[in-house]
Design an enzyme around this catalytic site. Structure first.
Site, mmCIF file in Angstrom:
data_model
loop_
_atom_site.group_PDB
_atom_site.id
_atom_site.type_symbol
_atom_site.label_atom_id
_atom_site.label_comp_id
_atom_site.label_asym_id
_atom_site.label_seq_id
_atom_site.Cartn_x
_atom_site.Cartn_y
_atom_site.Cartn_z
ATOM 1 N N GLU A 33 3.472 58.995 48.429
ATOM 2 C CA GLU A 33 2.222 59.721 48.714
ATOM 3 C C GLU A 33 2.502 61.054 49.427
ATOM 4 O O GLU A 33 1.932 62.069 49.076
ATOM 5 C CB GLU A 33 1.320 58.825 49.577
ATOM 6 C CG GLU A 33 0.011 59.447 50.035
ATOM 7 C CD GLU A 33 -1.055 59.499 48.957
ATOM 8 O OE1 GLU A 33 -0.793 59.058 47.818
ATOM 9 O OE2 GLU A 33 -2.155 59.994 49.243
ATOM 10 N N THR A 74 -10.798 67.862 36.872
ATOM 11 C CA THR A 74 -9.726 67.384 37.741
ATOM 12 C C THR A 74 -9.571 65.862 37.696
ATOM 13 O O THR A 74 -8.565 65.319 38.142
ATOM 14 C CB THR A 74 -9.918 67.880 39.192
ATOM 15 O OG1 THR A 74 -8.698 67.694 39.914
ATOM 16 C CG2 THR A 74 -11.056 67.136 39.880
#
Ligand SMILES: *[C@@H]1O[C@H](CO)[C@@H](O)[C@H](O)[C@H]1NC(C)=O
Ligand SMILES: *[C@@H]1O[C@H](CO)[C@@H](O)[C@H](O)[C@H]1NC(C)=O
Ligand SMILES: *[C@@H]1O[C@H](CO)[C@@H](O)[C@H](O)[C@H]1NC(C)=O
Ligand SMILES: *[C@@H]1O[C@H](CO)[C@@H](O)[C@H](O)[C@H]1NC(C)=O
Ligand SMILES: *[C@@H]1O[C@H](CO)[C@@H](O)[C@H](O)[C@H]1NC(C)=O
Length: 512
Positions: A377, A503
């Site tokens: 992440e 997106t």
């Protein structure tokens, strides 16, 4: 193009009289006899199988709630209980030609009451997932995939429901500046009073402009373009430390930026993404957006490009606080390679493509360096801040892990997709396939797929028991499209695109 669902042949011997349809798909052998991992059509079918597994788990244990908890076979409603996974899955089911799932979703969408919800509404998340999902479905089903809908009324409802949703959200823009509040409470028609952000303000304009163009109501586009004007002309000057690169938080009442921190990371990311995508959507109306993208791209190359000391062959993009770069990036930011490639293709500027391909290489390294083959992440590469227990890892890999989770995110596969579409180099298909296999092997659990705790522990170190709706919308779409046959919605090689992806990976037809 529509695709026929693959025939399950198994090992049973078919009676000679049972004629196979003439259109027997080339990948029909996949289920019965295993598959050829070097065949892109077999790979594409393997992604479809995963999509159907994940959808089946969601449909059985969670539909029509927002998302599945695959370990506990339960559900939650983190996105206002309007069925986020179902709406987010629609455009992927469409490009995969999964007619049964398409119609399950189409039967459901007209029943959603978008005017009511007890919980806080995010204008941004609602726009990219729900509005984006429905508008993309509408574009496909009134266009090249119209034969996948069983009921035409359900197709009309996609646009009607989009208008209903946007009308319910539009009070957010009733502010002194026209910059919307992001966090809304429908029951009291109020908001949480907090500052809005670069990405959350700057990632509405594509969806709302598309809605205006489809519905004929010009208000939607006008509202979001007004809000965007503050991002294109940032104030005060200190909030633009390098030309085109701006701060993050914005005061809704004054229109002023509150800081000068930013980057291509979460909170800022899709503002930059949409600058070039608006130009693709309509070059005549959005040339200014292109100009701002070019400024941001050039400043990024000049001021944020960074090579780890232990791996000078790698290129990462730094974040910044004013003119001080910090050597941190995120899985979320790994869309940047793809966005540079797309911009380079559309503008015909090779340096952006080359730079994007370097960023794609860097993000690929974050995948292949870990025990699971999935990238973390958050990662850093500041040689003065290497955690002692990662010194060896940093020496070898060029980065260290700051947050080891994986939340079923798409950005690395997304950038592989753009790299492949631009270059035609099958290396990127192989990378996407390897990433997909790693994700499938590590996150598959119970009735679906889960976020995991640690990408650098074999097996992923534990499950978060949450299957994000963008698993359907994005991860599986990019994993599929990079292997799939040519189609008009695929990103074009020559920079002339008939479709542009929001997106959340929902493709919209460009304004002609
Ligand atoms: C796939 O292709 C690679 C490289 O061309 C080759 O080494 C490998 O043996 C092939 N695998 C299969 C299963 O055909
Ligand atoms: C057009 O959209 C605006 C903004 O949501 C809304 O207030 C208005 O009622 C819409 N007009 C029509 C005719 O639907
Ligand atoms: C925004 O500016 C207004 C007017 O100056 C001020 O009252 C408010 O506290 C500011 N809000 C934030 C979140 O900074
Ligand atoms: C990392 O590389 C540096 C320089 O090459 C070396 O001095 C150091 O011993 C290495 N550390 C580890 C843990 O491998
Ligand atoms: C995905 O994972 C499942 C469950 O582990 C497995 O059965 C399937 O073969 C995997 N798919 C591929 C393409 O490896």
């Amino acid at each position: 193009m529509t695709r026929i669902k693959s025939v399950v042949l198994g090992t049973a011997i078919l009676p000679a009289v049972l004629a196979l349809p003439k259109t027997t798909p080339t990948h029909a052998h996949y289920r019965g006899r295993g598959y050829d991992a070097n065949s892109t059509s077999d790979r594409a079918q393997a992604v479809v199988d995963v999509f159907r597994t994940a959808w089946g788990g969601y449909y059985k244990y969670a539909f029509p709630h927002d998302e599945l908890h695959p370990v506990s076979n339960s559900f939650s409603d983190s996105r206002n209980a309007w069925g986020a996974s179902a709406v987010d899955a629609l455009s992927t089911a469409l490009v995969m030609g999964q007619k049964d799932i398409v119609n399950q979703i189409l039967d459901y969408i007209p029943t959603i009451d978008y005017t009511k919800t007890a919980t806080e509404v995010s204008l941004f998340e609602t726009t990219i997932r729900y509005l984006g999902g429905m508008l993309s479905g509408y574009d496909f089903l009134t266009g090249p995939l119209s034969d996948l809908a069983d009921n035409k009324n359900n197709v009309d409802a996609l646009l009607k429901q989009s208008e209903t949703l946007a009308n319910a959200l539009s009070y957010a823009f009733e502010t002194p500046t026209g910059i919307p509040w992001n966090n809304l409470f429908f029951t009291s028609r109020s908001n949480d009073g907090s500052a809005n952000g670069l990405a959350t303000v700057g990632t509405l304009v594509l969806e709302w402009t598309r809605l205006s163009d489809l519905s004929g109501n010009t208000s939607y586009g006008a509202l979001t373009q007004k809000a965007e004007s503050y991002l294109l002309n940032p104030s005060p000057p200190s909030s633009e430390p390098w030309t085109g690169l701006v701060g993050t938080d914005i005061n809704v009442t004054t229109g002023q930026f509150l800081d000068s921190t930013g980057g291509w990371v979460g909170g800022d990311d899709s503002f930059y993404e949409y600058l070039i995508k608006m130009f693709i959507y309509d070059p005549s109306r959005f040339a200014t957006y292109r100009d701002r993208w070019i400024l941001a791209a050039d400043s990024t190359i000049s001021h944020l490009t960074s090579h780890p000391s232990s791996r000078p062959d790698l290129t990462f993009v730094a974040m910044y606080n004013g003119r001080n770069p910090s050597l941190i990036s995120q899985h979320l930011a790994c869309f940047d390679g793809g966005n540079f490639i797309l911009g380079g293709q559309v503008l015909g500027v090779q340096k952006y493509i080359n730079y994007g391909l370097q960023l794609v290489d860097g993000c690929h390294e974050t995948y292949i360096a870990t025990a699971t083959g999935i990238g973390p992440e958050v990662f850093g590469w500041d040689s003065k801040r290497v955690p002692a227990d990662q010194a060896e890892f940093f020496n070898k890999s060029g980065f260290y892990i700051q947050n080891p989770t994986y939340d079923l995110r798409p950005e690395v596969l997304e950038s592989f997709y753009y790299a492949y579409r631009a270059t035609g180099d099958p290396k990127y298909q192989d990378w996407a396939w390897e990433g997909f296999l790693a994700i499938n092997a590590t996150t598959r659990v119970g009735s679906g797929y889960s976020n995991i705790d640690n990408v650098n522990v074999a097996g992923g170190g534990g499950y978060g028991d949450f299957q994000e709706s963008f698993w359907f919308a994005e991860v599986l779409k990019y994993a599929y499209l990079i292997q799939a046959a040519e189609a008009e919605w695929q990103v074009s090689k020559d920079g002339k695109n008939a479709w542009v992806f929001n997106t959340e990976a929902h493709p919209f037809k460009v304004a002609s």
